[in-house]
Design an enzyme around this catalytic site. Structure first.
Site: not given
Length: 286
Positions: A204, A229-232
């Site tokens: 994040g 999926d943020l940053d995954e």
């Protein structure tokens, strides 16, 4: 290694089974193909076989079209997901950037020096900051301002630029906007992001501030494929740099620029050289 116009790259993944190596190697032998570079890996967890090879077609006993026609039934039989292309064909990429230009600068410089096997066909941005730099490199710059209300329209324009330029990859070079789930789905496996943290830690916003608060002894950057999926997304490349208690968060940010530019450049190069194969939520680098 350098390649000639007569060199081709084949990469594939398929369920692992006895005879996989024999099937594709026999096909190459029957077609008079000389393999000049090869690497493979079998993942025991997913029971998947991965391969990348470079081969010379100068001594082929059939045409390239005939080889492709003979490859298809083998691919169907082995349930291959494969890609075949000329080794000297430069993949077209579009770069998205906001205000920070260090990652963009690295990519433009490496392409200009011949160290990045890609054709940067456009730069898009929600700010004007990087226009002069981009145009100095004789690359089209597209200013696409964005608000929460105009995001669908802005993303449609970005996707149109990708389609019109026939780009196969979108590179988010510190593009400080979260792509919509719809765009992430459309660009699955075709978008690379640089996160200014050593994922999976400190996801994040403001990861350097999070790292400073935890007193970390190394900082890093992670280049990964973009997912909803943020940053995954699946990780391609990571870089780290040691620090100590004397380093302020402001200094961490500046030191981190080097790791970000290096990790992103490495990931884009690996993708463009067809060395990255998805393995579920992970990647295999060959």
């Amino acid at each position: 290694m350098s390649s000639s116009p007569l060199s081709y790259v084949l990469s594939f993944s398929c369920p692992d089974s006895i005879g996989v190596v024999a099937r594709y190697s026999n096909l190459f032998y029957e077609c008079g193909i000389n393999i000049t570079e090869i690497s493979n890996y079998t993942d025991p967890q997913s029971n998947t076989f991965f391969l990348r090879c470079v081969f010379d077609i100068s001594g082929m006993s059939c045409s390239l079209e005939q080889f492709e026609a003979r490859l298809k039934p083998v691919a169907d039989e082995l349930e291959m997901k494969y890609r075949l292309r000329c080794a000297t064909a430069l993949p077209k990429i579009v770069i998205a950037v906001s205000k920070y230009d260090h990652c963009l600068t690295a990519l433009l410089t490496k392409q200009r020096a011949g160290a990045l096997p890609a054709d940067i066909v456009a730069v898009v941005s929600n700010h004007e900051n990087c226009r002069a730099l981009t145009e100095w490199h004789n690359i089209p710059f597209h200013y696409l301002p964005i608000t929460s209300e105009t995001k669908p329209v802005q993303e449609a324009k970005m996707l149109a630029i990708l389609d019109e330029s026939e780009a196969e990859l979108l590179v988010l070079a510190r593009y400080m906007q979260i792509l919509s789930d719809d765009l992430c789905a459309k660009l699955s496996g075709r978008a690379i992001n640089i996160h200014h943290s050593f994922l999976p830690g400190f996801k994040g916003a403001k990861p350097y501030h999070q790292a400073y608060d935890r007193g970390v002894k190394v900082i890093g950057a992670t280049a990964h494929y973009v997912t909803a999926d943020l940053d995954e997304g699946p990780i391609i490349a990571q870089e780290v740099r040691p620090i100590d208690h004397e380093i302020s968060v402001e200094q961490m940010v500046h030191l981190g620029h080097d790791t970000e530019a290096t990790a992103l450049s490495q990931a884009v190069r690996l993708h463009c050289e067809q060395r990255v194969i998805l393995n579920g939520q992970r990647t295999v680098i060959l």
